[in-house]
Design a protein around this motif. Sequence first.
Motif, PDB file in Angstrom:
ATOM      1  N   GLU A 169      46.413  49.450  39.451  1.00  0.00           N
ATOM      2  CA  GLU A 169      47.620  49.514  40.274  1.00  0.00           C
ATOM      3  C   GLU A 169      47.803  48.230  41.066  1.00  0.00           C
ATOM      4  OE1 GLU A 169      47.135  52.951  42.647  1.00  0.00           O
ATOM      5  OE2 GLU A 169      47.298  54.364  40.981  1.00  0.00           O
ATOM      6  N   LEU A 170      46.719  47.678  41.564  1.00  0.00           N
ATOM      7  CA  LEU A 170      46.788  46.440  42.333  1.00  0.00           C
ATOM      8  C   LEU A 170      47.274  45.291  41.472  1.00  0.00           C
ATOM      9  CD1 LEU A 170      46.210  44.832  44.930  1.00  0.00           C
ATOM     10  CD2 LEU A 170      43.870  44.562  44.138  1.00  0.00           C
ATOM     11  N   LEU A 171      46.744  45.172  40.242  1.00  0.00           N
ATOM     12  CA  LEU A 171      47.182  44.108  39.341  1.00  0.00           C
ATOM     13  C   LEU A 171      48.647  44.287  38.958  1.00  0.00           C
ATOM     14  CD1 LEU A 171      44.136  43.640  36.937  1.00  0.00           C
ATOM     15  CD2 LEU A 171      45.090  41.936  38.480  1.00  0.00           C
ATOM     16  N   SER A 172      49.097  45.529  38.825  1.00  0.00           N
ATOM     17  CA  SER A 172      50.493  45.782  38.457  1.00  0.00           C
ATOM     18  C   SER A 172      51.459  45.306  39.529  1.00  0.00           C
ATOM     19  CB  SER A 172      50.716  47.273  38.184  1.00  0.00           C
ATOM     20  OG  SER A 172      49.935  47.713  37.100  1.00  0.00           O
ATOM     21  N   ARG A 173      50.995  45.303  40.789  1.00  0.00           N
ATOM     22  CA  ARG A 173      51.867  44.906  41.898  1.00  0.00           C
ATOM     23  C   ARG A 173      51.641  43.464  42.342  1.00  0.00           C
ATOM     24  NH1 ARG A 173      49.855  49.810  43.873  1.00  0.00           N
ATOM     25  NH2 ARG A 173      48.622  48.646  45.407  1.00  0.00           N
ATOM     26  N   THR A 174      50.681  42.770  41.755  1.00  0.00           N
ATOM     27  CA  THR A 174      50.349  41.420  42.191  1.00  0.00           C
ATOM     28  C   THR A 174      51.231  40.396  41.491  1.00  0.00           C
ATOM     29  OG1 THR A 174      48.048  42.047  42.567  1.00  0.00           O
ATOM     30  CG2 THR A 174      48.510  39.696  42.373  1.00  0.00           C
ATOM     31  N   ASP A 175      51.802  39.498  42.283  1.00  0.00           N
ATOM     32  CA  ASP A 175      52.613  38.420  41.731  1.00  0.00           C
ATOM     33  C   ASP A 175      51.754  37.570  40.797  1.00  0.00           C
ATOM     34  OD1 ASP A 175      54.035  35.829  41.502  1.00  0.00           O
ATOM     35  OD2 ASP A 175      55.387  36.709  42.984  1.00  0.00           O
ATOM     36  N   PHE A 176      52.306  37.214  39.627  1.00  0.00           N
ATOM     37  CA  PHE A 176      51.547  36.457  38.630  1.00  0.00           C
ATOM     38  C   PHE A 176      51.029  35.134  39.185  1.00  0.00           C
ATOM     39  CE2 PHE A 176      54.444  38.628  35.331  1.00  0.00           C
ATOM     40  CZ  PHE A 176      53.600  39.718  35.280  1.00  0.00           C
ATOM     41  N   ARG A 177      51.733  34.539  40.143  1.00  0.00           N
ATOM     42  CA  ARG A 177      51.285  33.237  40.663  1.00  0.00           C
ATOM     43  C   ARG A 177      50.042  33.358  41.528  1.00  0.00           C
ATOM     44  NH1 ARG A 177      54.246  32.245  46.009  1.00  0.00           N
ATOM     45  NH2 ARG A 177      55.158  34.276  46.481  1.00  0.00           N
ATOM     46  N   HIS A 178      49.681  34.577  41.930  1.00  0.00           N
ATOM     47  CA  HIS A 178      48.481  34.788  42.730  1.00  0.00           C
ATOM     48  C   HIS A 178      47.263  35.132  41.880  1.00  0.00           C
ATOM     49  CE1 HIS A 178      51.345  35.902  46.273  1.00  0.00           C
ATOM     50  NE2 HIS A 178      51.130  34.602  46.196  1.00  0.00           N
ATOM     51  N   LEU A 179      47.445  35.228  40.571  1.00  0.00           N
ATOM     52  CA  LEU A 179      46.324  35.531  39.685  1.00  0.00           C
ATOM     53  C   LEU A 179      45.633  34.213  39.315  1.00  0.00           C
ATOM     54  CD1 LEU A 179      48.013  38.164  37.340  1.00  0.00           C
ATOM     55  CD2 LEU A 179      46.594  38.576  39.352  1.00  0.00           C
ATOM     56  N   THR A 180      44.686  33.793  40.139  1.00  0.00           N
ATOM     57  CA  THR A 180      44.019  32.506  39.948  1.00  0.00           C
ATOM     58  C   THR A 180      42.667  32.635  39.259  1.00  0.00           C
ATOM     59  OG1 THR A 180      43.070  32.670  42.167  1.00  0.00           O
ATOM     60  CG2 THR A 180      45.179  31.516  41.943  1.00  0.00           C
ATOM     61  N   GLN A 181      42.056  33.811  39.302  1.00  0.00           N
ATOM     62  CA  GLN A 181      40.746  34.004  38.683  1.00  0.00           C
ATOM     63  C   GLN A 181      40.910  34.299  37.192  1.00  0.00           C
ATOM     64  OE1 GLN A 181      38.004  33.446  40.417  1.00  0.00           O
ATOM     65  NE2 GLN A 181      39.305  33.013  42.186  1.00  0.00           N
ATOM     66  N   PRO A 182      40.057  33.719  36.340  1.00  0.00           N
ATOM     67  CA  PRO A 182      40.179  33.960  34.892  1.00  0.00           C
ATOM     68  C   PRO A 182      40.100  35.439  34.521  1.00  0.00           C
ATOM     69  CG  PRO A 182      38.679  32.127  35.321  1.00  0.00           C
ATOM     70  CD  PRO A 182      38.994  32.742  36.651  1.00  0.00           C
ATOM     71  N   GLU A 183      39.232  36.199  35.213  1.00  0.00           N
ATOM     72  CA  GLU A 183      39.111  37.616  34.875  1.00  0.00           C
ATOM     73  C   GLU A 183      40.375  38.392  35.241  1.00  0.00           C
ATOM     74  OE1 GLU A 183      36.891  36.885  38.803  1.00  0.00           O
ATOM     75  OE2 GLU A 183      37.137  35.930  36.846  1.00  0.00           O
ATOM     76  N   ASP A 184      41.052  37.986  36.329  1.00  0.00           N
ATOM     77  CA  ASP A 184      42.301  38.644  36.705  1.00  0.00           C
ATOM     78  C   ASP A 184      43.411  38.327  35.708  1.00  0.00           C
ATOM     79  OD1 ASP A 184      41.118  39.769  38.908  1.00  0.00           O
ATOM     80  OD2 ASP A 184      41.798  38.241  40.308  1.00  0.00           O
ATOM     81  N   LEU A 185      43.468  37.061  35.262  1.00  0.00           N
ATOM     82  CA  LEU A 185      44.472  36.688  34.267  1.00  0.00           C
ATOM     83  C   LEU A 185      44.252  37.436  32.958  1.00  0.00           C
ATOM     84  CD1 LEU A 185      44.693  32.835  34.863  1.00  0.00           C
ATOM     85  CD2 LEU A 185      46.526  34.486  35.198  1.00  0.00           C
ATOM     86  N   ALA A 186      42.988  37.553  32.547  1.00  0.00           N
ATOM     87  CA  ALA A 186      42.686  38.282  31.317  1.00  0.00           C
ATOM     88  C   ALA A 186      43.084  39.752  31.448  1.00  0.00           C
ATOM     89  CB  ALA A 186      41.204  38.153  30.991  1.00  0.00           C
ATOM     90  N   ALA A 187      42.800  40.352  32.608  1.00  0.00           N
ATOM     91  CA  ALA A 187      43.178  41.744  32.830  1.00  0.00           C
ATOM     92  C   ALA A 187      44.693  41.915  32.836  1.00  0.00           C
ATOM     93  CB  ALA A 187      42.574  42.241  34.144  1.00  0.00           C
ATOM     94  N   ALA A 188      45.416  40.957  33.436  1.00  0.00           N
ATOM     95  CA  ALA A 188      46.875  41.038  33.456  1.00  0.00           C
ATOM     96  C   ALA A 188      47.447  40.929  32.051  1.00  0.00           C
ATOM     97  CB  ALA A 188      47.449  39.937  34.347  1.00  0.00           C
ATOM     98  N   HIS A 189      46.870  40.050  31.217  1.00  0.00           N
ATOM     99  CA  HIS A 189      47.322  39.939  29.825  1.00  0.00           C
ATOM    100  C   HIS A 189      47.090  41.248  29.079  1.00  0.00           C
ATOM    101  CE1 HIS A 189      48.174  35.554  28.969  1.00  0.00           C
ATOM    102  NE2 HIS A 189      47.849  35.551  30.253  1.00  0.00           N
ATOM    103  N   GLU A 190      45.939  41.871  29.308  1.00  0.00           N
ATOM    104  CA  GLU A 190      45.653  43.144  28.635  1.00  0.00           C
ATOM    105  C   GLU A 190      46.619  44.230  29.085  1.00  0.00           C
ATOM    106  OE1 GLU A 190      41.979  46.358  28.158  1.00  0.00           O
ATOM    107  OE2 GLU A 190      41.693  44.510  29.308  1.00  0.00           O
ATOM    108  N   LEU A 191      46.890  44.297  30.392  1.00  0.00           N
ATOM    109  CA  LEU A 191      47.826  45.298  30.907  1.00  0.00           C
ATOM    110  C   LEU A 191      49.230  45.047  30.377  1.00  0.00           C
ATOM    111  CD1 LEU A 191      46.682  45.660  34.625  1.00  0.00           C
ATOM    112  CD2 LEU A 191      46.473  47.355  32.817  1.00  0.00           C
ATOM    113  N   ALA A 192      49.629  43.775  30.267  1.00  0.00           N
ATOM    114  CA  ALA A 192      50.953  43.458  29.733  1.00  0.00           C
ATOM    115  C   ALA A 192      51.077  43.933  28.287  1.00  0.00           C
ATOM    116  CB  ALA A 192      51.212  41.955  29.829  1.00  0.00           C
ATOM    117  N   GLY A 193      50.018  43.750  27.504  1.00  0.00           N
ATOM    118  CA  GLY A 193      50.034  44.228  26.123  1.00  0.00           C
ATOM    119  C   GLY A 193      50.126  45.738  26.036  1.00  0.00           C
TER     120      GLY A 193
END
Length: 395
Positions: A146-170
């Motif tokens: 839920e936190l990643l779903s509400r987090t602005d993409f520009r604040h995803l600076t950690q590689p693990e967060d970016l990977a999780a956001a890509h997975e959730l987007a898929g």
Amino acid sequence: MSLAIAAENPLGAGVRTKLNGFAHILRDNGFVIGLAETRDALAMLSGHDAARPSRLRPALKALFCGRQSDWQKFDEIFDAYWLSRGMKSATRISGAPQTTPQGLQSLAAGQRGLGDSDQADHVERGEGSEVSETGRSRREGASRTELLSRTDFRHLTQPEDLAAAHELAGRLAMSMRARLTRRMHARRSGQRLDLRRTIHKSIAHGGTPIELVRRRRKDKPLRLVVLLDASGSMSLYSAVFLRFMHGVLDSFREAEAFVFHTRLIHISPALKERNPQRAMERMSLLAQGTGGGTRIGESLATFNRWHAKRCIHSRTCVMIVSDGYDTGPAENLGAEMQALRRRCRRIAWLNPMIGWQGYQPEAAGMKAALPYVDLFAPAHDLDSLKALEPYLAKI
């Protein structure tokens, strides 16, 4: 790690890890923090004042707070992270939901992702919690999602967060694709009864309507055309949106995709790759030169001249994903938008900056485009992408 230990070893890995975790927590709570602010904070921690929270607090507060809302939330986040005040009650995980302070909501949800074992020791599991084999509770995993779903993409600076956001987007794209496909099938099967032809057919059976005749109209499915801004100002958003676009375009029998910066590139062949990783690699090769300036008007002129006749019919939705900052004349963008509007059924403009606090479309290019836009919506987080489904279903 206490503040005194951090001061004794100002350049140690522990201090950098601790500060990185604090910056990560602040970003999750809406603070805009970049590399420059983090570098200045490291310089502060290397001084003698780092051992005294009474001096460190105002220094970090002045450095990290750029808005009134940041100023109001900073103190309770600082106390919870550096001094462990209120941490136990704020991070309790039990069968019933707990009420947490506004500034600590993302801290409670995402603290285990920081790699800080001292904070993890404060987590108290209640009797109703369920723990998976990896040691993470299911409730904690859901909160993280839920936190990643509400987090602005520009604040995803950690590689693990970016990977999780890509997975959730898929995953979001796949679920939207399934629902949109079901709705399209239901719409096509819900044809109306043709009474006149049914009565005419019934004459051969003595007036008994044995054979029902339904009205059939030419099936002209929705066509989706996506134009994605891949310039430098959009680089923090375009990668996640590409992953989302790769999944959701499969729900349309007819779909086309382009990226643009100083020129327009057709990337639909790359999106036909079933493997998302290979699709991203092919698109990166096709879109070489991304990250520079933006010429939206010239790119739309190229599309209108060379691609519009092939890509657009009366049931086409053109989706433009851009912040609206055009280095070319605004009147050129307005003229191309007007020409595009005459061809298609809908134009949706997704601007990530709409999700920013206090944003107003003041850019000349954005003002010139708005009169021809049917939907002006945000695209800064996964929740905003999820909100597109009802709009696409109605076209």
